[in-house]
Scaffold this motif. Sequence first.
Motif, short mmCIF file in Angstrom:
data_model
loop_
_atom_site.label_atom_id
_atom_site.label_comp_id
_atom_site.label_asym_id
_atom_site.label_seq_id
_atom_site.Cartn_x
_atom_site.Cartn_y
_atom_site.Cartn_z
N SER A 113 -3.58 -4.60 -50.60
CA SER A 113 -3.30 -5.76 -49.75
C SER A 113 -1.85 -6.21 -49.85
CB SER A 113 -4.23 -6.92 -50.12
OG SER A 113 -5.54 -6.58 -49.76
N ASN A 114 -1.11 -5.67 -50.82
CA ASN A 114 0.32 -6.01 -50.96
C ASN A 114 1.21 -5.11 -50.11
OD1 ASN A 114 -0.21 -8.03 -52.89
ND2 ASN A 114 -0.49 -6.45 -54.46
N ASN A 115 0.61 -4.09 -49.48
CA ASN A 115 1.39 -3.13 -48.69
C ASN A 115 0.93 -3.24 -47.23
OD1 ASN A 115 2.19 -0.77 -47.30
ND2 ASN A 115 2.35 0.37 -49.22
N ARG A 116 1.83 -3.71 -46.34
CA ARG A 116 1.43 -4.00 -44.96
C ARG A 116 0.82 -2.79 -44.23
NH1 ARG A 116 5.84 -6.27 -43.26
NH2 ARG A 116 6.72 -4.26 -42.73
N LYS A 117 1.35 -1.59 -44.50
CA LYS A 117 0.84 -0.39 -43.80
C LYS A 117 -0.64 -0.18 -44.09
CE LYS A 117 5.39 1.65 -44.16
NZ LYS A 117 6.25 2.57 -44.91
N PHE A 118 -1.04 -0.46 -45.34
CA PHE A 118 -2.46 -0.33 -45.70
C PHE A 118 -3.24 -1.59 -45.34
CE2 PHE A 118 -0.58 2.82 -48.68
CZ PHE A 118 -1.23 3.94 -48.18
N LYS A 119 -2.65 -2.74 -45.66
CA LYS A 119 -3.33 -4.02 -45.41
C LYS A 119 -3.72 -4.15 -43.94
CE LYS A 119 -2.69 -9.00 -45.53
NZ LYS A 119 -1.72 -10.00 -45.08
N SER A 121 -3.65 -1.52 -41.88
CA SER A 121 -4.20 -0.23 -41.49
C SER A 121 -3.50 0.34 -40.25
CB SER A 121 -5.70 -0.37 -41.23
OG SER A 121 -6.32 0.89 -41.14
N ILE A 122 -2.21 0.67 -40.43
CA ILE A 122 -1.43 1.22 -39.31
C ILE A 122 -0.62 2.42 -39.80
CG2 ILE A 122 -1.13 -0.74 -37.73
CD1 ILE A 122 1.33 -1.57 -39.32
N PRO A 123 -0.27 3.34 -38.89
CA PRO A 123 0.58 4.47 -39.29
C PRO A 123 1.98 3.99 -39.69
CG PRO A 123 -0.35 4.78 -37.06
CD PRO A 123 -0.63 3.37 -37.46
N ASP A 124 2.64 4.76 -40.54
CA ASP A 124 3.99 4.40 -41.01
C ASP A 124 4.93 4.16 -39.85
OD1 ASP A 124 2.96 4.79 -43.49
OD2 ASP A 124 4.24 6.48 -44.06
N TRP A 125 4.92 5.08 -38.87
CA TRP A 125 5.91 4.99 -37.77
C TRP A 125 5.72 3.69 -36.97
CZ3 TRP A 125 4.65 4.27 -32.74
CH2 TRP A 125 3.35 4.61 -32.34
N MET A 126 4.45 3.26 -36.82
CA MET A 126 4.18 2.05 -36.04
C MET A 126 4.70 0.82 -36.78
SD MET A 126 0.53 0.78 -34.45
CE MET A 126 0.28 2.22 -33.44
N ASP A 127 4.53 0.83 -38.10
CA ASP A 127 5.03 -0.28 -38.90
C ASP A 127 6.56 -0.35 -38.82
OD1 ASP A 127 4.43 -2.45 -40.71
OD2 ASP A 127 5.42 -1.27 -42.25
N GLU A 128 7.19 0.83 -38.87
CA GLU A 128 8.65 0.88 -38.83
C GLU A 128 9.20 0.37 -37.49
OE1 GLU A 128 9.16 4.98 -39.90
OE2 GLU A 128 8.41 4.55 -41.93
N ILE A 129 8.56 0.79 -36.39
CA ILE A 129 9.03 0.37 -35.06
C ILE A 129 8.79 -1.13 -34.86
CG2 ILE A 129 6.98 0.81 -33.58
CD1 ILE A 129 8.82 2.18 -31.59
N GLY A 130 7.67 -1.64 -35.40
CA GLY A 130 7.36 -3.07 -35.30
C GLY A 130 8.39 -3.92 -36.02
N VAL A 131 8.75 -3.50 -37.25
CA VAL A 131 9.76 -4.22 -38.05
C VAL A 131 11.12 -4.16 -37.36
CG1 VAL A 131 11.04 -4.20 -40.23
CG2 VAL A 131 8.55 -3.94 -40.24
N LYS A 132 11.46 -2.97 -36.86
CA LYS A 132 12.76 -2.76 -36.21
C LYS A 132 12.92 -3.67 -34.97
CE LYS A 132 15.35 0.82 -33.76
NZ LYS A 132 15.19 2.12 -33.10
N GLU A 133 11.85 -3.77 -34.18
CA GLU A 133 11.97 -4.50 -32.90
C GLU A 133 11.66 -5.99 -32.99
OE1 GLU A 133 11.19 -2.97 -29.22
OE2 GLU A 133 11.35 -0.87 -29.76
N LEU A 134 10.76 -6.37 -33.90
CA LEU A 134 10.37 -7.79 -33.97
C LEU A 134 10.84 -8.49 -35.24
CD1 LEU A 134 6.68 -7.55 -32.65
CD2 LEU A 134 8.67 -8.31 -31.39
N GLY A 135 11.28 -7.70 -36.23
CA GLY A 135 11.63 -8.29 -37.52
C GLY A 135 10.38 -8.38 -38.38
N LYS A 136 10.59 -8.31 -39.69
CA LYS A 136 9.48 -8.22 -40.64
C LYS A 136 8.48 -9.38 -40.52
CE LYS A 136 10.72 -6.40 -44.58
NZ LYS A 136 11.26 -6.27 -45.97
N GLU A 137 9.00 -10.60 -40.44
CA GLU A 137 8.12 -11.78 -40.46
C GLU A 137 7.26 -11.86 -39.19
OE1 GLU A 137 8.49 -16.63 -40.79
OE2 GLU A 137 10.27 -15.42 -41.25
N LEU A 138 7.90 -11.68 -38.04
CA LEU A 138 7.18 -11.77 -36.76
C LEU A 138 6.18 -10.62 -36.62
CD1 LEU A 138 7.07 -13.56 -34.26
CD2 LEU A 138 8.78 -12.09 -33.19
N TRP A 139 6.61 -9.41 -36.99
CA TRP A 139 5.73 -8.24 -36.90
C TRP A 139 4.51 -8.41 -37.80
CZ3 TRP A 139 3.71 -4.56 -34.31
CH2 TRP A 139 3.09 -3.47 -34.91
#
Length: 403
Positions: A113-119, A121-139
């Motif tokens: 639960s401390n790791n957003r990709k697992f918490k 449940s999303i693929p690594d690439w989707m997490d990366e694109i979400g952070v890149k485009e929306l910023g960590k907090e908003l994503w």
Amino acid sequence: MRLHRNLCFAVIDGLTLIFNEGKYADKVIQQLLKRDKRWGARDRGFVAETTYEMVRWKRLYAEIAEVKEPFDRDNLWRMFAVWATLKGVKLPDWKYFEGTPLRRIKGRFDELSNNRKFKESIPDWMDEIGVKELGKELWSKEIEALNQQADVILRVNTLKTTKEALQTVLFDLDIETDFVPNHPSALKLKERANVFSTEAFQSGHFEVQDASSQLVAEFLNVEPGMRVVDACAGAGGKTLHLAALMENKGQIIAMDIYGNKLNELKRRAKRNGAHNIENRAIESTKVIKKLYDKADRVLIDAPCSGLGVLRRNPDAKWKLQPEFIEKIKKTQQEILQQYSKMVKVGGQMVYATCSVLPSENQDQVKTFLNSEAGENFTLVKDKKVLAHKSGFDGFYMALLERK
């Protein structure tokens, strides 16, 4: 909750088709629900919701269960045991659940639960694109909201009834609904129910359509008597809404590259009593060119990643690939460049997607306005709907006017 063998088997069979054979979750669930006529609403609800839940949390459950794709049936039972344990459901004395490490499952869940990709449940690439485009907090907030089960929202067909009248009819069938603020035609179900079997649905008094999606047709400022083009109509959810807003007066030309989707629209339009819709399949560029400078309004509900509608399509998390997003962005711009030519001088156009990524939304509008095709257009207004703020699907819409 007591687990029933035949219902659990249905879930495992469904997951086999979705995870290992790439079948679409909604189609698989439709088939599963026809399996046993004796199943009541609760049984059917269990099969549908548990299957969707396990699809949604696939990466998390697989990690906790220590299994990898392709999943054999034993793997799927182990994931099922994780689902049940985390839900607080008592595991029955079946061979599939022998030796299930209950404490280890809970401990592993707390760790992950401390790791957003697992918490989430999303693929690594989707997490990366979400952070890149929306910023960590908003994503983080948005992906958490997109993992919630979607509410069932109805759009009242004002060609046939009113919101108040439909609410009363449904109430008499023990289906309770609430009005949705700032959504003039929306009713939200208080509890999930099979609304498709009601006479009100079969008589065309409503469609099931998310509240965010309902904002798009209204954004286009249509009036009775106009000539309106719905350029990417699909099966016509927004087309039907436009027909209602136009009170069946004027002309709506519904276009799509897929003729079979327009056939579905034809069927729905008949049920809805929408008579001002003409279907035109886009078989060549001629279909578009014939309408250059002819439309008062053009709706471009563009093909997109669908990242705003993961709540209702959780399997898209596993089907979507980063290459597709790059490809679809090129398509979006091509559509904007070509279809915008149908707007006449003084006319308006809405560009909309069910994505939350700025690269598919604001950036596309900006690129268009800076291009030769867009130099005669101005941005009147745009609206960004995020799931964590609205409680509904993520959407984007921009209203542009041709000078």
